[in-house]
Design an enzyme around this catalytic site. Structure first.
Site, PDB file in Angstrom:
ATOM      1  N   GLU A   1      37.788  46.888  45.007  1.00 21.41           N
ATOM      2  CA  GLU A   1      37.412  45.943  43.769  1.00 21.41           C
ATOM      3  C   GLU A   1      38.620  45.723  42.374  1.00 21.41           C
ATOM      4  OE1 GLU A   1      33.676  47.719  40.820  1.00 21.41           O
ATOM      5  OE2 GLU A   1      33.494  47.478  42.907  1.00 21.41           O
TER       6      GLU A   1
ATOM      7  N   ASP B   1      38.574  44.362  38.619  1.00 25.81           N
ATOM      8  CA  ASP B   1      37.303  44.412  37.399  1.00 25.81           C
ATOM      9  C   ASP B   1      37.605  43.375  36.457  1.00 25.81           C
ATOM     10  OD1 ASP B   1      35.161  44.985  39.221  1.00 25.81           O
ATOM     11  OD2 ASP B   1      35.535  47.798  38.509  1.00 25.81           O
TER      12      ASP B   1
ATOM     13  N   GLU C   1      35.362  43.568  33.357  1.00 25.06           N
ATOM     14  CA  GLU C   1      33.948  44.110  32.945  1.00 25.06           C
ATOM     15  C   GLU C   1      33.647  44.109  31.162  1.00 25.06           C
ATOM     16  OE1 GLU C   1      31.912  47.701  35.731  1.00 25.06           O
ATOM     17  OE2 GLU C   1      33.919  48.289  34.505  1.00 25.06           O
TER      18      GLU C   1
END
Length: 328
Positions: free
Chosen positions: A106, A108, A110
């Site tokens: 992953e 990310d 955010e």
């Protein structure tokens, strides 16, 4: 399978876009992406290139790329919801969690909402091979209000390096080291964008929750870029040109200076200095005593139990089914 080149033209002029800004070909949204969840909470604009994602008491929403990618350059111009946004998370990220539940990768971005009067916070994170017991989070303030206008957020991913950009300013560089082993993302991933209710952890460790009096919370996406090595989901192979062509050039000296200035002024948390979570810093961390002293004034970020919270691909209220104002 030839790499699918998907990109949307930049319609907004950014203060920090340099001469090295990438220019890629364009195709409509529906040729590169599909709605993921949210039904009517996902709205594709008439131009076919802009999308609204909203969160209300019923559900959040999200979209996903058609293809898996192994390395590339991925970007979106995003305008975040304003006013009281505690507990709200907007995510722009890559993942293969649906294919590798126990050893997923992953990368990310955010965006963590906040109570009225407090700014949105931006968080970056990297997982490789299911290394969710070692969160590699960093958090930052921003030099602008991300609810006032669109700003560009980009991920450049090669087999040896991940770079996060905001308005073409690199804010974080993750270089693959031997000590990381499989913790560096190395499997093909899909691109996602979502908005969801993360009341349990997103704002002060869950102290402030989503208040649906202020719903719907609307995040706007445009200028979406998918430029990389598309991979056949069955064969797990792709015919790609080299990483440098897929991601553009690396960090220039001028950009590196901006990155250092950004991190000095706006970084508020780094996993490398979190003594609450880690008795010793993870092996790839390079400890800077001045940086440690500066970050000491910020409280360690609370992540609930410390486990990975996911992005709630199909999050609805009551259901947990997974699917800075200063310049520098």
């Amino acid at each position: 399978m030839e790499g699918l080149l998907v990109v949307f033209s930049y319609s907004i002029l950014f203060a920090f876009v340099s001469a090295s800004s990438r220019n890629f070909p364009i195709i409509p949204f529906d040729e590169g992406y599909s709605p993921l969840f949210g039904d009517s909470n996902l709205v594709i604009h008439r131009d076919g290139e802009s999308v609204h994602l909203s969160l209300d008491e019923r559900t959040g929403s999200g979209f996903v790329s058609h293809d898996l990618y192994l390395h590339g350059y991925f970007s979106a111009s995003i305008k975040l919801p304003a006013d009281y946004t505690a507990g709200v998370v907007v995510a722009f990220y890559m993942s293969n969690g649906d294919m590798y539940q126990n050893n997923h990768d992953e990368i990310d971005f955010e965006f963590l909402g906040n109570i009225r009067g407090k700014n949105w916070r931006i968080q970056t994170n990297v997982y490789g091979n299911g290394s969710t017991n070692i969160g590699r989070e960093e958090r930052y303030g921003l030099w602008f209000d991300p609810t006032d206008d669109f700003h560009q957020y980009s991920i450049s991913w090669t087999d040896s390096q991940i770079i996060f950009y905001v308005d073409n300013v690199p804010i974080r560089e993750v270089t693959r080291t031997e000590s990381m082993g499989g913790d560096f993302p190395s499997k093909a991933m899909t691109l996602y964008a979502t908005i969801w209710d993360a009341s349990d952890w997103a704002t002060n460790g869950g102290k402030y929750r989503v208040n649906y009096k202020y719903a719907p919370y609307v995040a706007e996406f445009s200028d979406l870029v998918l430029h990389g090595c598309a991979v056949d989901p069955i064969e797990q192979v792709g015919k790609c040109e080299n990483d440098e062509k897929n991601t553009g050039s690396g960090v220039t000296p001028a950009q590196r200076m901006k990155m250092e200035n950004f991190r000095k002024k706006h970084m508020t948390y780094s996993y490398c200095y979190d003594r609450v979570r880690y008795k010793a810093p993870p092996s790839e961390c390079v400890i800077n005593s001045q940086e440690a002293e500066r970050l000491r004034k910020f409280d360690p970020v609370t992540f609930g139990s410390g486990r990975h919270h996911g992005k709630r691909h199909r999050h609805t209220r009551g259901s947990h089914t997974e699917a800075a104002s200063s310049s520098f």
